[in-house]
Design an enzyme around this catalytic site. Structure first.
Site, PDB file in Angstrom:
ATOM      1  N   HIS A  10      63.446 -73.260   7.520  1.00 15.62           N
ATOM      2  CA  HIS A  10      63.258 -73.541   9.052  1.00 15.62           C
ATOM      3  C   HIS A  10      64.248 -74.834   9.483  1.00 15.62           C
ATOM      4  O   HIS A  10      64.542 -74.722  10.608  1.00 15.62           O
ATOM      5  CB  HIS A  10      61.782 -73.736   9.094  1.00 15.62           C
ATOM      6  N   HIS A  28      62.521 -60.139   8.946  1.00 13.95           N
ATOM      7  CA  HIS A  28      61.097 -60.102   8.376  1.00 13.95           C
ATOM      8  C   HIS A  28      60.133 -61.183   8.826  1.00 13.95           C
ATOM      9  O   HIS A  28      60.444 -62.352   8.365  1.00 13.95           O
ATOM     10  CB  HIS A  28      61.403 -60.297   6.759  1.00 13.95           C
ATOM     11  N   SER A  50      58.959 -68.510  11.652  1.00 19.20           N
ATOM     12  CA  SER A  50      60.313 -68.134  12.272  1.00 19.20           C
ATOM     13  C   SER A  50      60.379 -67.622  13.615  1.00 19.20           C
ATOM     14  O   SER A  50      61.164 -67.884  14.352  1.00 19.20           O
ATOM     15  CB  SER A  50      61.351 -67.464  11.244  1.00 19.20           C
ATOM     16  N   GLU A  93      58.448 -56.252  11.078  1.00 18.85           N
ATOM     17  CA  GLU A  93      57.680 -56.534  10.100  1.00 18.85           C
ATOM     18  C   GLU A  93      56.948 -55.514   9.729  1.00 18.85           C
ATOM     19  O   GLU A  93      56.712 -54.474  10.490  1.00 18.85           O
ATOM     20  CB  GLU A  93      56.484 -57.761  10.787  1.00 18.85           C
ATOM     21  N   GLY A 113      62.908 -53.938   8.495  1.00 22.57           N
ATOM     22  CA  GLY A 113      63.944 -54.881   9.280  1.00 22.57           C
ATOM     23  C   GLY A 113      65.349 -54.699   8.757  1.00 22.57           C
ATOM     24  O   GLY A 113      66.590 -54.625   9.398  1.00 22.57           O
ATOM     25  N   ASP A 125      64.910 -62.625   5.766  1.00 24.31           N
ATOM     26  CA  ASP A 125      64.020 -63.334   4.866  1.00 24.31           C
ATOM     27  C   ASP A 125      62.851 -62.590   4.095  1.00 24.31           C
ATOM     28  O   ASP A 125      61.659 -62.452   4.397  1.00 24.31           O
ATOM     29  CB  ASP A 125      63.099 -64.501   5.741  1.00 24.31           C
TER      30      ASP A 125
HETATM   31  N1  SAM Z   1      60.443 -64.978   8.318  1.00 27.06           N
HETATM   32  C1  SAM Z   1      59.161 -65.377   8.339  1.00 27.06           C
HETATM   33  C2  SAM Z   1      59.024 -67.029   8.645  1.00 27.06           C
HETATM   34  O1  SAM Z   1      59.871 -67.840   8.098  1.00 27.06           O
HETATM   35  O2  SAM Z   1      57.920 -67.392   8.976  1.00 27.06           O
HETATM   36  C3  SAM Z   1      58.346 -65.146   6.812  1.00 27.06           C
HETATM   37  C4  SAM Z   1      58.418 -63.617   6.233  1.00 27.06           C
HETATM   38  S1  SAM Z   1      58.011 -63.466   4.794  1.00 27.06           S
HETATM   39  C5  SAM Z   1      59.012 -64.387   3.554  1.00 27.06           C
HETATM   40  C6  SAM Z   1      58.505 -61.793   4.584  1.00 27.06           C
HETATM   41  C7  SAM Z   1      57.922 -61.024   5.233  1.00 27.06           C
HETATM   42  O3  SAM Z   1      58.537 -59.686   5.170  1.00 27.06           O
HETATM   43  C8  SAM Z   1      56.384 -60.461   4.760  1.00 27.06           C
HETATM   44  O4  SAM Z   1      55.362 -60.642   5.675  1.00 27.06           O
HETATM   45  C9  SAM Z   1      56.336 -58.950   4.423  1.00 27.06           C
HETATM   46  O5  SAM Z   1      55.294 -58.094   4.817  1.00 27.06           O
HETATM   47  C10 SAM Z   1      57.582 -58.377   5.204  1.00 27.06           C
HETATM   48  N2  SAM Z   1      58.424 -57.195   4.941  1.00 27.06           N
HETATM   49  C11 SAM Z   1      58.384 -56.867   3.413  1.00 27.06           C
HETATM   50  N3  SAM Z   1      59.702 -55.867   3.377  1.00 27.06           N
HETATM   51  C12 SAM Z   1      59.724 -55.575   4.857  1.00 27.06           C
HETATM   52  C13 SAM Z   1      60.714 -54.915   5.373  1.00 27.06           C
HETATM   53  N4  SAM Z   1      61.706 -53.990   4.601  1.00 27.06           N
HETATM   54  N5  SAM Z   1      60.829 -54.756   6.637  1.00 27.06           N
HETATM   55  C14 SAM Z   1      60.329 -55.808   7.489  1.00 27.06           C
HETATM   56  N6  SAM Z   1      59.435 -56.569   6.855  1.00 27.06           N
HETATM   57  C15 SAM Z   1      59.142 -56.478   5.736  1.00 27.06           C
END
Ligand code: SAM
Length: 297
Positions: free
Chosen positions: A19, A42, A103, A121, A150, A170
């Site tokens: 962040h 993500h 994020s 997501e 994503g 991410d």
């Molecule tokens: N970017 C966020 C933040 O910094 O606040 C945190 C994201 S977290 C590390 C990763 C997220 O990606 C999880 O909530 C998961 O459910 C989601 N996820 C996993 N595979 C995905 C995909 N192929 N497309 C979108 N989201 C996905």
């Protein structure tokens, strides 16, 4: 398939790195008047409680953002760290609860009327939270939240009409495929839109795919002659240790990195003093440290 919930990890050392780099990069891009497309492939749930069950169970924020705030509150801070802490603190001001913005909320915080935000997501529960959390904010018409993959969605959005974009990629890396999918997504994105700013978070863990990921991203950027920056933050060793009773102790996430393709030219200079303060404050043993590396030339 989806066991990862970011609520356990919100505000940990990896979020601090991610962040801080995200805010410093977006602030720089927002200095130009032309509208920006922000894409968060993500998104997670968007908003987290650090005084709730998830964060308390893991204790990760205690050793991350909360430790920084406790220990560095009164010190003179490097500008990128100062900005990160003051933005995060704003979300809890006037609340009895301790809130940590993910994020999507950080990007929304920086948006101007000419900017757009696209969020993705896949988790069935987190997408509901993300939609509900984003719906409370002003400027909802500038934000689009989709229950989609994503990596795939990115292809439809590039190049953006304004020819300016910041993409945060991410993944949770709970699926081994994610490492390869990051590479393929970035390769495709650079073909479609070589001048976008791409930020990729990755874990530094003893696994070949994780070690290879930053190397492969640098090679991709070098091949299309785009600059890159790699920032890493380590809080402890990745070795499995034994506790006083001789039981094996899994170390948890010891370190992570942010690989930025087409970074703002100011980013390295902003991150070095900020990460020096962060790594000193969050160090759990003598293996702690940080690095900021940039492409040659
Ligand atoms: N970017 C966020 C933040 O910094 O606040 C945190 C994201 S977290 C590390 C990763 C997220 O990606 C999880 O909530 C998961 O459910 C989601 N996820 C996993 N595979 C995905 C995909 N192929 N497309 C979108 N989201 C996905």
């Amino acid at each position: 398939m989806f066991s990862y919930r970011h609520a356990f990890h919100a505000g940990n050392h990896a979020d601090v790195l991610k962040h801080m780099v995200l805010l410093a990069s977006a602030r720089h891009l927002a200095q130009k008047e032309t509208g920006l497309l922000y894409i968060d492939t993500h998104g997670g749930a968007g908003l987290y409680r650090l005084d709730g069950d998830f964060a308390r169970t893991s204790g990760e924020a205690e050793e991350g953002f909360l430790q920084l705030r406790r220990q560095l509150g009164e010190q003179a801070l490097a500008p990128a760290l100062d900005d990160y802490l003051s933005v995060i603190n704003q979300f809890s001001q006037g609340h009895a609860r301790q809130i940590y913005p993910g994020s999507p909320f950080l990007l929304h915080h920086l948006m101007r009327p000419q900017d757009r935000l696209r969020l993705f997501e896949l988790h069935p529960t987190d997408i509901k939270s993300l939609k509900a959390n984003m719906a409370q904010l002003d400027g909802a018409s500038l934000v689009n939240v989709a229950h989609e993959d994503g990596f795939e969605a990115l292809k439809k959005l590039l190049p953006p009409p304004s020819r300016r974009a910041l993409v945060l990629c991410d993944p949770s890396y709970e699926l081994k495929d994610d490492y390869q999918r990051v590479i393929e997504a970035m390769e495709d994105a650079l073909k479609r839109f070589a001048t976008g700013t791409y930020l990729v978070w990755y874990p530094l863990i003893p696994r070949a795919q994780a070690h290879d990921l930053p190397k492969r991203l640098k090679t991709l950027a070098d091949r299309v002659k785009r600059p890159w920056l790699n920032a890493t933050l380590t809080v402890k060793s990745s070795k499995v240790l034994r506790d006083d009773k001789g039981e094996l102790q899994r170390p948890g996430l010891p370190a992570s990195g942010m690989l930025v393709i087409n970074p703002p030219y100011t980013l390295a200079g902003l991150l070095e003093p900020a990460l020096a303060q962060v790594s000193q404050c969050l160090a759990q043993n003598r293996h702690a440290g940080f690095a900021v590396e940039t492409s040659p030339g």
